[in-house]
Design a protein around this motif. Structure first.
Motif, PDB file in Angstrom:
ATOM      1  N   ILE A  62       0.819  -1.220   0.000  1.00 61.18           N
ATOM      2  CA  ILE A  62       0.000   0.000   0.000  1.00 61.18           C
ATOM      3  C   ILE A  62       0.850   1.267   0.000  1.00 61.18           C
ATOM      4  CG2 ILE A  62      -0.265   0.032   2.529  1.00 61.18           C
ATOM      5  CD1 ILE A  62      -2.980   0.973  -0.039  1.00 61.18           C
ATOM      6  N   TRP A  63       2.081   1.180   0.484  1.00 66.71           N
ATOM      7  CA  TRP A  63       2.953   2.362   0.476  1.00 66.71           C
ATOM      8  C   TRP A  63       3.163   2.877  -0.948  1.00 66.71           C
ATOM      9  CZ3 TRP A  63       7.567   3.653  -1.792  1.00 66.71           C
ATOM     10  CH2 TRP A  63       8.220   2.631  -2.477  1.00 66.71           C
ATOM     11  N   LEU A  64       3.092   1.981  -1.948  1.00 63.48           N
ATOM     12  CA  LEU A  64       3.250   2.411  -3.341  1.00 63.48           C
ATOM     13  C   LEU A  64       2.184   3.429  -3.730  1.00 63.48           C
ATOM     14  CD1 LEU A  64       4.057  -1.000  -5.056  1.00 63.48           C
ATOM     15  CD2 LEU A  64       5.595   0.974  -4.888  1.00 63.48           C
ATOM     16  N   ASN A  65       0.977   3.243  -3.240  1.00 65.72           N
ATOM     17  CA  ASN A  65      -0.097   4.198  -3.509  1.00 65.72           C
ATOM     18  C   ASN A  65       0.035   5.424  -2.626  1.00 65.72           C
ATOM     19  OD1 ASN A  65      -1.063   2.095  -5.051  1.00 65.72           O
ATOM     20  ND2 ASN A  65      -3.102   2.130  -4.195  1.00 65.72           N
ATOM     21  N   GLU A  66       0.001   5.177  -1.331  1.00 71.59           N
ATOM     22  CA  GLU A  66      -0.089   6.285  -0.382  1.00 71.59           C
ATOM     23  C   GLU A  66       1.231   7.033  -0.219  1.00 71.59           C
ATOM     24  OE1 GLU A  66      -2.867   7.324   0.193  1.00 71.59           O
ATOM     25  OE2 GLU A  66      -4.137   5.578  -0.066  1.00 71.59           O
ATOM     26  N   GLY A  67       2.344   6.325  -0.233  1.00 75.78           N
ATOM     27  CA  GLY A  67       3.642   6.984  -0.099  1.00 75.78           C
ATOM     28  C   GLY A  67       3.976   7.847  -1.296  1.00 75.78           C
ATOM     29  N   LEU A  68       3.725   7.328  -2.499  1.00 76.43           N
ATOM     30  CA  LEU A  68       4.019   8.113  -3.700  1.00 76.43           C
ATOM     31  C   LEU A  68       3.060   9.297  -3.835  1.00 76.43           C
ATOM     32  CD1 LEU A  68       5.040   5.258  -6.126  1.00 76.43           C
ATOM     33  CD2 LEU A  68       6.511   7.061  -5.225  1.00 76.43           C
ATOM     34  N   ALA A  69       1.795   9.111  -3.488  1.00 75.27           N
ATOM     35  CA  ALA A  69       0.855  10.236  -3.533  1.00 75.27           C
ATOM     36  C   ALA A  69       1.247  11.294  -2.508  1.00 75.27           C
ATOM     37  CB  ALA A  69      -0.573   9.752  -3.297  1.00 75.27           C
ATOM     38  N   THR A  70       1.676  10.870  -1.340  1.00 73.81           N
ATOM     39  CA  THR A  70       2.125  11.824  -0.318  1.00 73.81           C
ATOM     40  C   THR A  70       3.383  12.543  -0.770  1.00 73.81           C
ATOM     41  OG1 THR A  70       1.103  10.514   1.442  1.00 73.81           O
ATOM     42  CG2 THR A  70       2.827  12.077   2.106  1.00 73.81           C
ATOM     43  N   TYR A  71       4.292  11.823  -1.412  1.00 77.42           N
ATOM     44  CA  TYR A  71       5.518  12.453  -1.908  1.00 77.42           C
ATOM     45  C   TYR A  71       5.200  13.509  -2.964  1.00 77.42           C
ATOM     46  CZ  TYR A  71      10.387  13.035  -3.176  1.00 77.42           C
ATOM     47  OH  TYR A  71      11.637  13.563  -3.399  1.00 77.42           O
ATOM     48  N   LEU A  72       4.293  13.187  -3.870  1.00 76.17           N
ATOM     49  CA  LEU A  72       3.916  14.167  -4.896  1.00 76.17           C
ATOM     50  C   LEU A  72       3.162  15.350  -4.277  1.00 76.17           C
ATOM     51  CD1 LEU A  72       3.113  11.775  -7.835  1.00 76.17           C
ATOM     52  CD2 LEU A  72       5.169  13.121  -7.463  1.00 76.17           C
ATOM     53  N   GLU A  73       2.444  15.093  -3.192  1.00 75.25           N
ATOM     54  CA  GLU A  73       1.816  16.172  -2.423  1.00 75.25           C
ATOM     55  C   GLU A  73       2.903  17.095  -1.856  1.00 75.25           C
ATOM     56  OE1 GLU A  73      -0.488  16.435   1.869  1.00 75.25           O
ATOM     57  OE2 GLU A  73      -0.649  14.591   0.705  1.00 75.25           O
TER      58      GLU A  73
END
Length: 187
Positions: A62-73
């Motif tokens: 799940i980090w692939l979804n949430e971590g990458l979205a947070t990083y782009l945020e």
């Protein structure tokens, strides 16, 4: 587009066609004003690539979804003059506390999948990977990941292999330290 609801959701959600936002994210109901909480919009829009177009094969990734979205945020916030990606990373690295580092975000378990640490440490993993690969290779990795896995699935192991292919470097220590260790990685 997106949908803003007056229902008391308490969250935003990256549905495939249009993200859904609780109106509490925005002043004046559904209107967005410059400088308001646009980072939540950036996060949910990032899911159009990381989560919707390329979804998970296994929930433990799940980090692939949430971590990458947070990083782009974080990158969006930086582009708006709201602090740098590095300062966000440094803040969490310095102030996370022991409990922050105990959860292996590369496999958080069913009860912790949406724990804030998955989002933040996932973003920190992306930043550590960017630092290890360099900007050009890191952004090439993200573009290839989305292009090659579009409308499909991906795993952490597949991202690691692609990152190593793009960078020409062995990156297993980066992935292990930031995703699976239960203590703060050294910089």
């Amino acid at each position: 587009g997106g949908l803003v609801t007056t229902a008391d959701l308490g969250f935003a959600l990256e549905t495939q066609a249009r993200p859904v936002y609780d109106a509490a994210f925005f002043r004046h109901g559904a209107s967005l004003q410059p400088g308001q909480n646009t980072s939540v919009v950036a996060h949910e829009v990032a899911h159009q690539w990381f989560g919707d177009s390329v979804s998970l094969r296994r929930w433990r990734d799940i980090w692939l979804n949430e971590g990458l979205a947070t990083y782009l945020e974080w990158m969006w916030d930086e582009s708006q003059g709201l602090g740098s990606v590095q300062s966000e990373f440094d803040y969490w690295y310095d102030h996370g506390g022991r409990a922050f580092w105990r959860l292996p975000v590369g496999d958080p378990g069913r009860d912790r999948m949406f724990d804030n640490r998955v989002y933040v440490r996932g973003a920190m993993t992306a930043h550590a990977l960017r630092r290890a690969m360099g900007d050009a290779a890191f952004f090439a990795l993200l573009r290839r990941w989305v292009r090659e896995r579009r409308d499909g699935h991906g795993t952490t192991a597949q991202l690691e292999r692609l990152a190593e292919d793009v960078s020409g470097r062995q990156l297993d220590r980066v992935f292990d330290a930031w995703l699976f260790q239960r203590s703060r990685p050294s910089l």
